[in-house]
Design a protein around this motif. Structure first.
Motif, PDB file in Angstrom:
ATOM      1  N   MET A   1       8.318  -5.724  -6.507  1.00 22.89           N
ATOM      2  CA  MET A   1       6.873  -5.621  -6.739  1.00 22.89           C
ATOM      3  C   MET A   1       6.228  -4.804  -5.623  1.00 22.89           C
ATOM      4  SD  MET A   1       4.332  -8.817  -7.563  1.00 22.89           S
ATOM      5  CE  MET A   1       5.671  -9.900  -7.984  1.00 22.89           C
ATOM      6  N   LYS A   2       5.228  -4.000  -5.947  1.00 23.86           N
ATOM      7  CA  LYS A   2       4.591  -3.151  -4.934  1.00 23.86           C
ATOM      8  C   LYS A   2       3.897  -4.045  -3.898  1.00 23.86           C
ATOM      9  CE  LYS A   2       1.555   0.929  -4.801  1.00 23.86           C
ATOM     10  NZ  LYS A   2       2.432   2.084  -4.720  1.00 23.86           N
ATOM     11  N   PRO A   3       4.295  -3.956  -2.623  1.00 28.78           N
ATOM     12  CA  PRO A   3       3.686  -4.836  -1.624  1.00 28.78           C
ATOM     13  C   PRO A   3       2.237  -4.456  -1.335  1.00 28.78           C
ATOM     14  CG  PRO A   3       5.766  -3.885  -0.830  1.00 28.78           C
ATOM     15  CD  PRO A   3       5.380  -3.135  -2.061  1.00 28.78           C
ATOM     16  N   LEU A   4       1.505  -5.465  -0.859  1.00 23.99           N
ATOM     17  CA  LEU A   4       0.153  -5.247  -0.354  1.00 23.99           C
ATOM     18  C   LEU A   4       0.238  -5.382   1.168  1.00 23.99           C
ATOM     19  CD1 LEU A   4      -2.906  -4.965  -0.592  1.00 23.99           C
ATOM     20  CD2 LEU A   4      -3.035  -7.441  -0.972  1.00 23.99           C
ATOM     21  N   ALA A   5      -0.134  -4.311   1.878  1.00 27.16           N
ATOM     22  CA  ALA A   5      -0.040  -4.339   3.341  1.00 27.16           C
ATOM     23  C   ALA A   5      -1.439  -4.362   3.944  1.00 27.16           C
ATOM     24  CB  ALA A   5       0.751  -3.130   3.827  1.00 27.16           C
ATOM     25  N   LEU A   6      -1.593  -5.134   5.008  1.00 29.18           N
ATOM     26  CA  LEU A   6      -2.892  -5.288   5.659  1.00 29.18           C
ATOM     27  C   LEU A   6      -2.806  -4.737   7.073  1.00 29.18           C
ATOM     28  CD1 LEU A   6      -4.650  -6.744   3.660  1.00 29.18           C
ATOM     29  CD2 LEU A   6      -2.396  -7.853   3.643  1.00 29.18           C
ATOM     30  N   PHE A   7      -3.764  -3.901   7.397  1.00 28.26           N
ATOM     31  CA  PHE A   7      -3.779  -3.308   8.734  1.00 28.26           C
ATOM     32  C   PHE A   7      -5.133  -3.656   9.356  1.00 28.26           C
ATOM     33  CE2 PHE A   7      -3.706   0.907  11.274  1.00 28.26           C
ATOM     34  CZ  PHE A   7      -2.927   0.351  12.271  1.00 28.26           C
ATOM     35  N   GLY A   8      -5.103  -4.639  10.255  1.00 30.66           N
ATOM     36  CA  GLY A   8      -6.347  -5.101  10.864  1.00 30.66           C
ATOM     37  C   GLY A   8      -6.604  -4.392  12.181  1.00 30.66           C
ATOM     38  N   GLY A   9      -7.854  -4.376  12.584  1.00 27.66           N
ATOM     39  CA  GLY A   9      -8.172  -3.768  13.873  1.00 27.66           C
ATOM     40  C   GLY A   9      -9.657  -3.764  14.106  1.00 27.66           C
ATOM     41  N   THR A  10     -10.042  -3.323  15.283  1.00 26.26           N
ATOM     42  CA  THR A  10     -11.468  -3.219  15.574  1.00 26.26           C
ATOM     43  C   THR A  10     -12.027  -1.940  14.948  1.00 26.26           C
ATOM     44  OG1 THR A  10     -10.822  -4.167  17.693  1.00 26.26           O
ATOM     45  CG2 THR A  10     -13.104  -3.520  17.468  1.00 26.26           C
ATOM     46  N   PHE A  11     -11.221  -0.893  14.935  1.00 26.91           N
ATOM     47  CA  PHE A  11     -11.627   0.402  14.373  1.00 26.91           C
ATOM     48  C   PHE A  11     -12.963   0.858  14.977  1.00 26.91           C
ATOM     49  CE2 PHE A  11      -9.067  -1.640  10.895  1.00 26.91           C
ATOM     50  CZ  PHE A  11      -7.941  -0.885  11.115  1.00 26.91           C
TER      51      PHE A  11
END
Ligand code: ATP
Length: 211
Positions: A1-11
């Protein structure tokens, strides 16, 4: 299944380092990647730009493509959120879909200080992104906890919902938001360290420029 990736940060602000590694991680894992700006806890230095301004910059940066998307759920909550709680919420939404928490090598090395860090593996995989110019030595306690979870096969990530650690070899770009804030405050114009969309509207970078 196509994964869902999360990229957190302050940005604060979003820069080409974030965008390029998120893009390459998406290609390597064949995943949808969501950028997730964080509320900053009161004991940490406040970001230079407000939450609204950081989101406006993210929107401008992400325009014109659909591989990388924006998830503002942490900003919509009142205080700062624990990554564990956010991932647990996403796990409930995602069903059996694989989730991958993307972390720069510096953030991964600091995992031990995170709320419920050992339980993160019940809800997500972790994708560790190499980051140049940063001394990111993984403490023995973290290495012991992840050793049996390591894989170098993206297919393993796609075939189970959570629990693995994968190193993602992306093109190293030694860019940081700190450096960009310094350049802007000094009256410089780091045009090619930032996505072009941030120059479309002078108001977007105004928080960082000297008055
Ligand atoms: P600051 O300089 O303000 O600390 P930053 O550039 O490190 O900011 P953050 O928003 O704190 O950016 O980082 C969010 C995530 O992006 C973290 O996991 C961090 O490790 C990762 N990251 C930031 N810049 C890079 C880069 N050039 N290469 C790889 N990972 C990066």
């Amino acid at each position: 299944m196509k994964p869902l990736a999360l990229f957190g940060g302050t940005f604060d602000p979003i820069h080409i380092g974030h965008l390029s590694v998120a893009w390459e991680a998406s290609e390597l894992l064949d995943a949808e990647v969501r950028l997730m700006p964080a509320n900053v806890p009161p004991h940490r230095p406040a970001p230079t730009a407000s939450a609204t301004q950081r989101v406006e910059m993210l929107r401008a940066a992400l325009r014109g493509q659909s591989r990388l998307t924006l998830d503002t759920r942490e900003l919509e909550r009142s205080g700062p959120s624990y990554t564990y709680d956010t991932l647990e919420e996403l796990r409930r939404e995602a069903g059996e879909r694989p989730l991958v928490l993307l972390l720069g090598a510096d953030a991964f090395a600091g995992l031990r200080s995170w709320h419920r860090w050992r339980e993160l593996f019940n809800v997500t995989h972790i994708g560790v992104i190499n980051r140049p110019g940063i001394d990111a030595c993984v403490p023995a306690e973290v290495e012991r906890a992840v050793a049996a979870r390591r894989t170098d096969d993206p297919e393993v990530i796609r075939s189970q919902a959570a629990g693995k650690v994968i190193e993602l070899a992306v093109t190293p770009l030694e860019v940081s938001a700190t450096r960009i804030r310094e350049l802007l405050a000094a009256g410089r114009d780091p045009r090619y360290l930032l996505p072009a969309g941030l120059f479309d509207d002078a108001a977007l970078l105004a928080p960082y420029r000297a008055p």
